[in-house]
Design an enzyme around this catalytic site. Structure first.
Site, PDB file in Angstrom:
ATOM      1  CE  LYS A  77      -3.689  -0.161  -0.265  1.00  0.00           C
ATOM      2  NZ  LYS A  77      -4.500  -0.298  -1.491  1.00  0.00           N
ATOM      3  CG  HIS A  95      -3.655   3.832  -4.759  1.00  0.00           C
ATOM      4  ND1 HIS A  95      -4.253   3.013  -5.680  1.00  0.00           N
ATOM      5  CD2 HIS A  95      -3.370   3.034  -3.687  1.00  0.00           C
ATOM      6  CE1 HIS A  95      -4.361   1.788  -5.190  1.00  0.00           C
ATOM      7  NE2 HIS A  95      -3.827   1.768  -3.990  1.00  0.00           N
ATOM      8  NE  ARG A 129      -4.140 -10.964 -17.874  1.00  0.00           N
ATOM      9  CZ  ARG A 129      -5.368 -11.048 -17.385  1.00  0.00           C
ATOM     10  NH1 ARG A 129      -6.277 -10.163 -17.806  1.00  0.00           N
ATOM     11  NH2 ARG A 129      -5.714 -11.967 -16.509  1.00  0.00           N
ATOM     12  CG  HIS A 309      -6.874  -2.517   2.668  1.00  0.00           C
ATOM     13  ND1 HIS A 309      -6.305  -3.030   3.806  1.00  0.00           N
ATOM     14  CD2 HIS A 309      -7.803  -1.640   3.092  1.00  0.00           C
ATOM     15  CE1 HIS A 309      -6.872  -2.472   4.870  1.00  0.00           C
ATOM     16  NE2 HIS A 309      -7.777  -1.635   4.456  1.00  0.00           N
TER      17      HIS A 309
END
Length: 371
Positions: A77, A95, A129, A309
């Protein structure tokens, strides 16, 4: 010459997964690399599992002060929001490339420190991908929670009254949801959007094992459509669509105020603060201890779960699966096999986005792909 790879402790609450399993760490050490593992109280794999195989155990968060500049910091994360410059090469899901809150500030820390980000989301092959993904497990767990919380609605239970806890394995999860579903007098009609991807197939797998009525939509079912009132006919929406570009919304604030059967949305795609969010009806993620956003609106009650998550509720299985996918590519990375690989693509994305944001690169910093 061997590299140092530093597995950091995850700071996100309730995160139990690991980017590197003990067995994977052992393989890297046998190949001549040094593996440092930060101690963790939450990681599904205990410190002893790593130390027993020869890994060095370090204090949690010690990468910040103790990791040599040449160390490769790996996690899952995003990093905590701090201000110190980032000098290392980092591998994790950051992110930061879709306009999320705080993205520019995070990327600027890399530029100021001369570090580099290899975002796991953008490690893609020639067909764009992902080479390693948690998608199957995100969809699997997201669908399970969608059903669980829908049943809670039928039973007038407050889903936010208790914190979600990980399951030992998928069999335990299925058994738990199935038993809960039996308490309801009816079965929900479920729509899965993005059903053809990894995430959607995971959701479909779970729902099929529960014997539910599933409608599956792919990209052709939503292309150039929106808002889509047909969604309101279903009891549960499981959104598994991975949106890379802004498009018409599946639902908007006006649409959900109409008469509807829909009372529960599980947004596995979970990008509420990004411009590509296909469900601009909420603007915050939910958490393991507060998994639902509840709205009382004109069309009736509507609840949304959007945990970013989800696979952490099946931490061992999902970590083992992800690491197995990643390992061949990680070995290439550590052997400096970067050119024309997913690693090169990921780093190109890092430079492209930082330049787009107008961040000034320090030209004195060596930006060679293998450094």
């Amino acid at each position: 010459m061997g590299k140092m790879i530093w597995l950091r402790d995850e700071t996100k609450p309730f995160e139990e997964r690991s980017a590197l399993t003990p067995e994977a760490a052992k393989v890297l050490m046998l190949l001549g690399h040094e593996v440092i593992v930060e101690s963790s109280k939450n990681r599904i794999f205990k410190d002893e599992e790593y130390s027993r195989l020869g890994c060095t155990i370090a204090k949690r968060n010690s990468w910040i002060t103790d990791a040599p500049a040449g160390a490769i910091i790996i996690g899952l994360k995003e990093l905590e929001e701090k201000e110190f410059p980032l000098i290392h090469r980092h591998i994790h899901f950051a992110h930061v490339y879709k306009g999320q809150d705080g993205a520019k500030e995070t990327l600027d820390r890399f530029i100021q420190g001369g570090g580099k980000l290899y975002d796991l989301e953008y490690l893609v092959d020639q067909n764009d991908r992902r080479i390693a993904a948690f998608g199957h497990w995100a969809g699997f767990v997201g669908a399970a929670l969608g059903v669980q919380f829908w049943v809670d609605q039928q039973l007038n239970l407050d889903s936010n009254n208790s914190t979600l806890s990980p399951y030992k394995n998928q069999s335990e999860l299925i058994s738990s949801i199935s038993t809960h579903l039996d308490r309801s007098l009816s079965k929900p009609r479920v729509l899965v959007i993005g059903a053809n991807g990894r995430c959607g197939k995971g959701a479909t797998s779970l729902l099929t094992q529960l014997g539910l009525d599933i409608t599956k939509w792919g990209s052709k079912d939503t292309k150039d459509r929106g808002p889509i009132e047909e969604i309101l006919d279903f009891d549960i929406l499981i959104n598994c669509a991975l949106m890379k570009n802004k498009s018409l919304p599946f639902l908007n604030a006006q649409t959900i105020q109409k008469e509807r059967n829909l009372t529960l949305i599980s947004d596995v795609g979970c990008d509420p603060t990004g411009p590509c969010n296909p469900l601009p009806i909420y603007n915050q993620i939910t958490t393991m201890d507060r998994p639902l956003l509840n709205y009382n609106i004109k069309g009736g009650p509507l609840s949304i779960t959007a945990i970013d998550h989800l696979p952490s509720l099946l931490p061992r299985e999902s970590s083992e699966d992800f690491c197995e996918q990643l390992m061949p590519h990680l070995i290439d990375f550590l052997d400096n096999k970067i050119e024309n690989t997913p690693w090169e693509k990921s780093l190109e994305q890092f430079f492209r986005k930082t330049i787009e944001l107008g961040l000034r690169h320090n030209l004195s910093v060596n930006t060679n792909l293998t450094q």
